[in-house]
Write a protein that holds these residues in place. Sequence first.
Motif, PDB file in Angstrom:
ATOM      1  N   ASP A 281       0.886  -1.252   0.123  1.00  0.00           N
ATOM      2  CA  ASP A 281       0.133  -0.119   0.055  1.00  0.00           C
ATOM      3  C   ASP A 281       0.833   1.137   0.041  1.00  0.00           C
ATOM      4  OD1 ASP A 281       0.411   0.739   2.888  1.00  0.00           O
ATOM      5  OD2 ASP A 281      -0.381  -0.940   3.186  1.00  0.00           O
ATOM      6  N   CYS A 282       0.137   2.330  -0.177  1.00  0.00           N
ATOM      7  CA  CYS A 282       0.830   3.607  -0.276  1.00  0.00           C
ATOM      8  C   CYS A 282       1.967   4.027   0.796  1.00  0.00           C
ATOM      9  CB  CYS A 282       0.062   4.723  -0.697  1.00  0.00           C
ATOM     10  SG  CYS A 282      -0.542   4.757  -2.201  1.00  0.00           S
ATOM     11  N   LEU A 283       1.542   3.350   2.008  1.00  0.00           N
ATOM     12  CA  LEU A 283       2.362   3.848   3.103  1.00  0.00           C
ATOM     13  C   LEU A 283       3.953   3.523   3.056  1.00  0.00           C
ATOM     14  CD1 LEU A 283       2.331   5.382   5.800  1.00  0.00           C
ATOM     15  CD2 LEU A 283       1.642   3.271   7.046  1.00  0.00           C
ATOM     16  N   VAL A 284       4.189   2.379   2.025  1.00  0.00           N
ATOM     17  CA  VAL A 284       5.381   2.086   1.897  1.00  0.00           C
ATOM     18  C   VAL A 284       6.433   3.129   1.623  1.00  0.00           C
ATOM     19  CG1 VAL A 284       4.844  -0.300   1.448  1.00  0.00           C
ATOM     20  CG2 VAL A 284       5.198   1.303  -0.482  1.00  0.00           C
ATOM     21  N   SER A 285       5.873   4.049   0.977  1.00  0.00           N
ATOM     22  CA  SER A 285       7.014   5.107   0.579  1.00  0.00           C
ATOM     23  C   SER A 285       7.419   6.184   1.850  1.00  0.00           C
ATOM     24  CB  SER A 285       6.198   6.417  -0.579  1.00  0.00           C
ATOM     25  OG  SER A 285       6.207   5.745  -1.620  1.00  0.00           O
ATOM     26  N   LEU A 286       6.842   6.048   3.128  1.00  0.00           N
ATOM     27  CA  LEU A 286       7.188   6.769   4.185  1.00  0.00           C
ATOM     28  C   LEU A 286       8.579   6.798   4.613  1.00  0.00           C
ATOM     29  CD1 LEU A 286       5.975   8.871   6.679  1.00  0.00           C
ATOM     30  CD2 LEU A 286       5.943   6.359   7.940  1.00  0.00           C
ATOM     31  N   SER A 287       9.273   5.534   4.857  1.00  0.00           N
ATOM     32  CA  SER A 287      10.629   5.278   5.412  1.00  0.00           C
ATOM     33  C   SER A 287      11.518   5.702   4.006  1.00  0.00           C
ATOM     34  CB  SER A 287      11.100   4.088   5.770  1.00  0.00           C
ATOM     35  OG  SER A 287      10.119   4.139   7.214  1.00  0.00           O
ATOM     36  N   PRO A 288      11.491   5.213   3.077  1.00  0.00           N
ATOM     37  CA  PRO A 288      12.318   5.273   1.787  1.00  0.00           C
ATOM     38  C   PRO A 288      12.212   6.962   1.537  1.00  0.00           C
ATOM     39  CG  PRO A 288      11.150   3.335   1.456  1.00  0.00           C
ATOM     40  CD  PRO A 288      10.381   4.083   2.545  1.00  0.00           C
ATOM     41  N   PHE A 289      11.042   7.614   1.546  1.00  0.00           N
ATOM     42  CA  PHE A 289      11.202   9.091   1.077  1.00  0.00           C
ATOM     43  C   PHE A 289      11.474   9.953   1.995  1.00  0.00           C
ATOM     44  CE2 PHE A 289       8.021   9.222  -2.716  1.00  0.00           C
ATOM     45  CZ  PHE A 289       8.872   7.934  -3.309  1.00  0.00           C
ATOM     46  N   ALA A 290      11.631   9.393   3.574  1.00  0.00           N
ATOM     47  CA  ALA A 290      12.008  10.471   4.598  1.00  0.00           C
ATOM     48  C   ALA A 290      13.520  10.236   4.352  1.00  0.00           C
ATOM     49  CB  ALA A 290      11.368   9.702   5.757  1.00  0.00           C
ATOM     50  N   TRP A 291      14.008   9.039   4.241  1.00  0.00           N
ATOM     51  CA  TRP A 291      15.541   8.773   4.231  1.00  0.00           C
ATOM     52  C   TRP A 291      16.109   9.800   3.157  1.00  0.00           C
ATOM     53  CZ3 TRP A 291      19.542   7.154   1.343  1.00  0.00           C
ATOM     54  CH2 TRP A 291      20.745   6.887   2.001  1.00  0.00           C
ATOM     55  N   LEU A 292      15.581   9.754   1.988  1.00  0.00           N
ATOM     56  CA  LEU A 292      16.071  10.424   0.863  1.00  0.00           C
ATOM     57  C   LEU A 292      15.835  12.163   0.923  1.00  0.00           C
ATOM     58  CD1 LEU A 292      14.414   8.328  -1.970  1.00  0.00           C
ATOM     59  CD2 LEU A 292      16.853   8.586  -1.589  1.00  0.00           C
ATOM     60  N   SER A 293      14.880  12.346   1.893  1.00  0.00           N
ATOM     61  CA  SER A 293      14.757  13.869   2.151  1.00  0.00           C
ATOM     62  C   SER A 293      16.075  14.288   2.917  1.00  0.00           C
ATOM     63  CB  SER A 293      13.258  14.004   2.803  1.00  0.00           C
ATOM     64  OG  SER A 293      13.464  15.443   3.336  1.00  0.00           O
ATOM     65  N   GLU A 294      16.238  13.168   4.007  1.00  0.00           N
ATOM     66  CA  GLU A 294      17.403  13.440   4.998  1.00  0.00           C
ATOM     67  C   GLU A 294      18.890  13.500   4.137  1.00  0.00           C
ATOM     68  OE1 GLU A 294      17.699  11.116   8.507  1.00  0.00           O
ATOM     69  OE2 GLU A 294      15.383  10.739   8.169  1.00  0.00           O
ATOM     70  N   HIS A 295      19.026  12.669   3.122  1.00  0.00           N
ATOM     71  CA  HIS A 295      20.046  12.387   2.446  1.00  0.00           C
ATOM     72  C   HIS A 295      20.247  13.461   1.743  1.00  0.00           C
ATOM     73  CE1 HIS A 295      23.333  10.171   0.982  1.00  0.00           C
ATOM     74  NE2 HIS A 295      23.159  10.212  -0.228  1.00  0.00           N
ATOM     75  N   TYR A 296      19.365  14.029   0.763  1.00  0.00           N
ATOM     76  CA  TYR A 296      19.544  14.992  -0.277  1.00  0.00           C
ATOM     77  C   TYR A 296      19.188  16.386   0.241  1.00  0.00           C
ATOM     78  CZ  TYR A 296      20.648  11.310  -3.468  1.00  0.00           C
ATOM     79  OH  TYR A 296      21.243  10.272  -4.178  1.00  0.00           O
ATOM     80  N   GLY A 297      18.297  16.506   1.359  1.00  0.00           N
ATOM     81  CA  GLY A 297      18.290  18.142   1.746  1.00  0.00           C
ATOM     82  C   GLY A 297      17.338  18.853   0.962  1.00  0.00           C
ATOM     83  N   ASP A 298      17.580  20.011   1.007  1.00  0.00           N
ATOM     84  CA  ASP A 298      16.675  20.790   0.253  1.00  0.00           C
ATOM     85  C   ASP A 298      16.505  20.760  -1.338  1.00  0.00           C
ATOM     86  OD1 ASP A 298      15.711  22.286   2.528  1.00  0.00           O
ATOM     87  OD2 ASP A 298      17.192  23.834   2.603  1.00  0.00           O
TER      88      ASP A 298
END
Length: 291
Positions: free
Chosen positions: A92-109
């Motif tokens: 389901d769509c919630l599978v994006s939570l952890s991967p996208f959160a990690w990518l946001s931290e990794h790549y920043g703004d």
Amino acid sequence: MSKQDKNTLRLIFPQWQGGDNPPYYLGSRLLAWLAPPAQGPVEEVPVDAPTGTPLPLENNMHGRSVLIKQARAARSIIEHHQPRSIAVLGGDCLVSLSPFAWLSEHYGDKFGILWIDTHPDVQTPEQYKNAHAHVLGALMGHGDPDLTHEVKKPVKAEQIMIAGIHDPLPYETRFIAEHGIRICSPQQVRNGAQPVMQWLNESKIEVLAIHLDLDVLDPHNFRSLLFAKPGRGKHDFGDVAEGKLNIADVLKLIGEVSTEKQVVGLTIAEHMPWDALNLQEMLRQLPLLGS
């Protein structure tokens, strides 16, 4: 065009509890079987197979404790690999939570999200008790605290585009307007997706994660969707918006944005393979095959 390489982590994530819909478990596994061979590491997030036991309602969310456990398991796998890019086969769509959160931290703004979906997924338990409808809001830092806790660097509204959306619910309409999230209708997607391309040109985004909810597709033309359930009634799904795009529309959109920005994240979510599910049940009941 961003391509997979040895630094792309492929995450098989057969989570079904976020939508409280057991068939998503098989949907994820079939995606993993159908996908081209991986060039990088492949990991599967541990998810208990459905047993027929109803999920508990925990503090106004179905399956809250197991969802948080699975989100943290996904996070642990990602942290172990430290990938440059992540492809997620859900679930389901919630599978994006952890991967996208990690990518946001990794790549920043310089990180942005293209959310290709008929629905914006910005609700909270107050509106809807299934967490797959909460995920984009949580990635922005809004909504249920158990979900937002998993997002260390929330994604700003100006770094988000929702494509394929139409007829949002009243709460969703208000949320989108209040936060200034940019959107692109199905017709605009078919006409060249100018709102998406303008957003990319005006933003400071350098890398992009793409969430593709297969529900954005027209259930009359693509049958492995919730809304294409055989024998469904007209009002069986609460009269929420249903997809209007075709595979060619989605591929053209993703191809165009991939020439403008580096794609570092991709989720395929909400695969509901009705024919395979019905055939699986039939095989269980046949002599010499079933129990």
